[in-house]
Scaffold this motif. Structure first.
Motif, short mmCIF file in Angstrom:
data_model
loop_
_atom_site.label_atom_id
_atom_site.label_comp_id
_atom_site.label_asym_id
_atom_site.label_seq_id
_atom_site.Cartn_x
_atom_site.Cartn_y
_atom_site.Cartn_z
N LEU A 11 47.67 43.28 39.04
CA LEU A 11 48.16 43.32 40.42
C LEU A 11 47.07 43.76 41.39
CD1 LEU A 11 51.75 44.77 39.97
CD2 LEU A 11 51.12 42.47 40.71
N MET A 12 46.31 44.75 40.98
CA MET A 12 45.21 45.23 41.82
C MET A 12 44.17 44.13 42.02
SD MET A 12 42.88 48.53 41.10
CE MET A 12 43.43 49.84 42.13
N LEU A 13 43.88 43.41 40.95
CA LEU A 13 42.91 42.33 41.01
C LEU A 13 43.40 41.19 41.90
CD1 LEU A 13 40.16 41.56 39.72
CD2 LEU A 13 41.45 40.46 37.91
N VAL A 14 44.64 40.78 41.71
CA VAL A 14 45.21 39.67 42.48
C VAL A 14 45.37 40.06 43.96
CG1 VAL A 14 47.35 38.34 42.79
CG2 VAL A 14 46.34 38.58 40.53
N ASP A 15 45.64 41.32 44.21
CA ASP A 15 45.83 41.77 45.59
C ASP A 15 44.51 41.83 46.36
OD1 ASP A 15 47.27 42.93 47.81
OD2 ASP A 15 46.36 44.85 47.25
N SER A 16 43.43 42.24 45.70
CA SER A 16 42.19 42.48 46.43
C SER A 16 41.20 41.32 46.38
CB SER A 16 41.53 43.75 45.91
OG SER A 16 41.25 43.62 44.54
N LEU A 17 41.36 40.39 45.47
CA LEU A 17 40.40 39.28 45.38
C LEU A 17 40.40 38.38 46.62
CD1 LEU A 17 38.25 38.20 43.48
CD2 LEU A 17 39.99 36.73 42.46
N PHE A 22 37.66 36.79 51.77
CA PHE A 22 37.76 36.69 53.23
C PHE A 22 36.73 37.60 53.89
CE2 PHE A 22 39.50 38.41 57.18
CZ PHE A 22 39.56 37.24 57.93
N ASN A 23 36.63 38.84 53.42
CA ASN A 23 35.68 39.77 54.02
C ASN A 23 34.24 39.37 53.73
OD1 ASN A 23 37.53 41.49 55.26
ND2 ASN A 23 37.89 42.58 53.37
N GLY A 24 34.00 38.71 52.61
CA GLY A 24 32.67 38.19 52.33
C GLY A 24 32.27 37.12 53.33
N VAL A 47 33.10 46.51 50.82
CA VAL A 47 32.81 47.47 49.76
C VAL A 47 34.09 47.95 49.09
CG1 VAL A 47 31.89 49.78 49.30
CG2 VAL A 47 30.62 48.21 50.77
N SER A 48 35.11 48.28 49.89
CA SER A 48 36.35 48.79 49.29
C SER A 48 37.06 47.71 48.47
CB SER A 48 37.29 49.33 50.37
OG SER A 48 37.76 48.31 51.19
N ASN A 49 37.07 46.48 48.94
CA ASN A 49 37.70 45.40 48.17
C ASN A 49 36.89 45.07 46.92
OD1 ASN A 49 40.07 44.87 49.64
ND2 ASN A 49 38.86 43.85 51.20
N LEU A 51 35.20 47.28 45.17
CA LEU A 51 35.53 48.35 44.23
C LEU A 51 36.92 48.16 43.63
CD1 LEU A 51 34.02 51.46 46.02
CD2 LEU A 51 33.16 50.27 44.01
N LYS A 52 37.88 47.69 44.43
CA LYS A 52 39.22 47.42 43.91
C LYS A 52 39.19 46.32 42.85
CE LYS A 52 42.25 48.50 47.78
NZ LYS A 52 43.17 47.86 48.74
N VAL A 53 38.40 45.27 43.10
CA VAL A 53 38.28 44.18 42.13
C VAL A 53 37.65 44.69 40.84
CG1 VAL A 53 37.05 42.02 41.65
CG2 VAL A 53 38.28 42.30 43.79
N VAL A 54 36.63 45.51 40.95
CA VAL A 54 35.96 46.05 39.76
C VAL A 54 36.91 46.93 38.96
CG1 VAL A 54 34.12 47.61 38.99
CG2 VAL A 54 33.62 45.84 40.67
N VAL A 55 37.63 47.82 39.65
CA VAL A 55 38.57 48.71 38.96
C VAL A 55 39.71 47.91 38.34
CG1 VAL A 55 40.27 50.54 39.33
CG2 VAL A 55 38.00 50.74 40.31
N GLY A 56 40.24 46.92 39.06
CA GLY A 56 41.30 46.07 38.52
C GLY A 56 40.84 45.30 37.29
N TYR A 57 39.64 44.76 37.35
CA TYR A 57 39.10 44.05 36.19
C TYR A 57 38.90 44.99 35.01
CZ TYR A 57 36.01 41.45 33.14
OH TYR A 57 35.46 40.85 32.05
N PHE A 58 38.40 46.19 35.29
CA PHE A 58 38.19 47.18 34.24
C PHE A 58 39.52 47.56 33.59
CE2 PHE A 58 37.91 51.70 33.03
CZ PHE A 58 36.96 51.59 32.02
N MET A 59 40.57 47.70 34.40
CA MET A 59 41.88 48.06 33.85
C MET A 59 42.43 46.94 32.97
SD MET A 59 43.61 50.02 37.08
CE MET A 59 45.17 50.33 36.29
#
Length: 78
Positions: A11-17, A22-24, A47-49, A51-59
């Motif tokens: 969910l974190m990954l899908v939410d922030s990707l 877009f921000n990129g 940066v925050s998105n 980090l969310k993608v990295v944490v979501g992928y790690f989880m």
């Protein structure tokens, strides 16, 4: 608990990707004015998105490691 960690990470990954993409694009569009990184409005969101993608992928990818960490903390607290 492993399933819950994988679902939360997904969910974190899908939410922030999409926000990261877009921000990129927004960062690249604003960067054409040759502004510095700190002056670009999209930098903190990028940066925050990221980090969310990295944490979501790690989880999702290393859920067993996260579950073991939580279990160790729970046992230590008891």
């Amino acid at each position: 608990m492993t399933i819950a960690i994988i679902v939360l990470g997904g969910l974190m990954l899908v939410d922030s990707l999409p926000s990261l993409i877009f921000n990129g694009f927004e960062y690249i569009q604003n960067d054409t004015t040759y502004s510095k990184i700190r002056d670009n409005r999209a930098t903190p969101y990028l940066v925050s998105n990221f980090l969310k993608v990295v944490v979501g992928y790690f989880m999702v990818a290393d859920s067993r490691l996260v579950v073991n960490f939580i279990e160790r903390k729970r046992r230590k607290a008891n």
